[in-house]
Scaffold this active site. Structure first.
Site, short mmCIF file in Angstrom:
data_model
loop_
_atom_site.label_atom_id
_atom_site.label_comp_id
_atom_site.label_asym_id
_atom_site.label_seq_id
_atom_site.Cartn_x
_atom_site.Cartn_y
_atom_site.Cartn_z
N LEU A 1 -2.20 1.85 6.06
CA LEU A 1 -2.67 2.97 6.88
C LEU A 1 -4.08 3.41 6.52
O LEU A 1 -4.62 4.31 7.16
CB LEU A 1 -1.71 4.17 6.72
CG LEU A 1 -0.29 3.96 7.27
CD1 LEU A 1 0.58 5.14 6.93
CD2 LEU A 1 -0.33 3.74 8.78
N ARG A 2 -4.67 2.76 5.50
CA ARG A 2 -6.03 3.15 5.12
C ARG A 2 -7.02 2.85 6.25
O ARG A 2 -8.05 3.48 6.35
CB ARG A 2 -6.43 2.43 3.83
CG ARG A 2 -7.67 3.03 3.18
CD ARG A 2 -7.92 2.47 1.79
NE ARG A 2 -7.10 3.15 0.80
CZ ARG A 2 -6.34 2.55 -0.10
NH1 ARG A 2 -6.27 1.24 -0.12
NH2 ARG A 2 -5.64 3.24 -0.97
N GLY A 3 -6.69 1.86 7.09
CA GLY A 3 -7.56 1.51 8.21
C GLY A 3 -7.76 2.68 9.16
O GLY A 3 -8.89 3.04 9.51
#
Length: 333
Positions: free
Chosen positions: A271-273
């Site tokens: 989910l860092r994207g």
């Protein structure tokens, strides 16, 4: 040697944009620059650091402690009065030892007075500034692990030789490297907010302009700097206005949905994207003086925020940037 003016760098627009975004919002997570040798990677990073206004730091403090640092770490430079100092720019060599990076026992002081004292390392010097690592893909694994720990926590903890030291170490990490010389460990690559591809310019006019600019700088660096001082001042004001606008900008529900759909479409890991994509789009909107974060900002920054987070598809040999562009076309037209 005088720094090359940031505004005089031509032909590397994506790299300059990524560095400006990192300057406006350091929480984006740093910039990784992949590309050919001799394309101005380190020149651009140094130019940006030299362009930024001085910071207020505790006088004589090796950590560049801010008022906030003094409150959180009262035993570190807590009594020093605040003075102006340049934004730190630390160049970390590949051959650096672990002691030089994190700090160690001050042997000279120990031998002279028998007192155990801490000698700060490169991480302490880079606090509130930039840590630049050229050919970061060739960095030794144990140093990569150190950087991962500090990048995640924002502080450096040293427990060795009877010393127990904890100090702030927040910096914008800028790495550069040539992919042909070795791949960067995925764990470290994922820590970079933005990834930029730098190529040798193919346009003849751009190459000629670069030669002219470099020759003029070498002939008279002071006159060259004065010639570009006005443009650099405009860039500095743009960064300052961007920082001021940033807290007022919040992406709407539609933009958040666009970001999630795009990350799903390209198969971004974790989910860092999404988080980086939104932070970078917000910083870009602040830089441009926009009143809201829009899909346009998302599309502009998507390649830099996502190209290093895509899963490798054995059935699709298309490059990461092309896959992102294709997904944007399919989703948004």
């Amino acid at each position: 040697m005088a720094r090359f003016p940031f505004s005089a760098i031509v032909g590397q627009d994506e790299m300059k944009q990524a560095l400006l975004i990192a300057a406006v919002d350091p929480s984006v997570g740093g910039v990784m620059v992949f590309g050919d040798r001799g394309t101005g990677k380190s020149t651009a990073a140094r130019a940006l650091a030299g362009l930024l206004p001085p910071i207020m730091a505790a006088q004589g403090c090796p950590y560049g402690a801010s008022k906030e640092d003094q409150a959180r770490y009262p035993d570190i430079c807590g009594s020093g009065k605040m003075v102006k100092r340049p934004v730190p720019f630390v160049d970390m060599p590949l051959g650096a030892t672990e002691d030089r990076v994190i700090g160690s026992l001050d042997l000279e002081r120990a031998l002279r007075s028998g007192e155990k004292a801490f000698e700060p390392g490169l991480l302490a010097k880079a606090h509130r500034g930039f840590l630049y690592i050229d050919e970061i893909n060739l960095l030794e694994d144990h140093l990569v692990d150190l950087l991962l720990d500090v990048a995640a926590s924002g502080e450096n903890v040293v427990e060795r030789e009877g010393l127990s030291v904890r100090h702030p170490a927040k910096f914008v990490l800028i790495g550069s490297g040539n992919p042909e010389e070795g791949e960067l460990r995925p764990q470290l690559l994922d820590r970079f907010g933005l990834s930029v591809e730098v190529r040798t310019p193919k346009d003849i006019e751009v190459r000629i302009e670069i030669m002219r600019l470099v020759a003029a700088n070498e002939a008279d660096p002071q006159a060259f700097a004065e010639r570009w001082a006005g443009e650099d001042e405009k860039t500095l004001k743009k960064i300052a206005r961007g920082k001021a606008r940033l807290p007022k900008l919040e992406p709407g529900e539609d933009v958040l949905r666009d970001a999630a759909n795009l990350c799903l479409a390209v198969g971004a890991d974790g989910l860092r994207g999404e988080l980086t994509l939104m932070r970078a789009a917000r910083a870009l909107a602040a830089l441009e003086g926009a009143k809201t974060v829009t899909r346009k900002h998302l599309i502009v920054i998507a390649p830099s925020a996502l190209r290093h987070r895509l899963r490798r598809d054995v059935l699709d040999e298309t490059g990461s940037t092309a896959r992102i562009t294709r997904a944007i076309d399919e989703l948004f037209g």
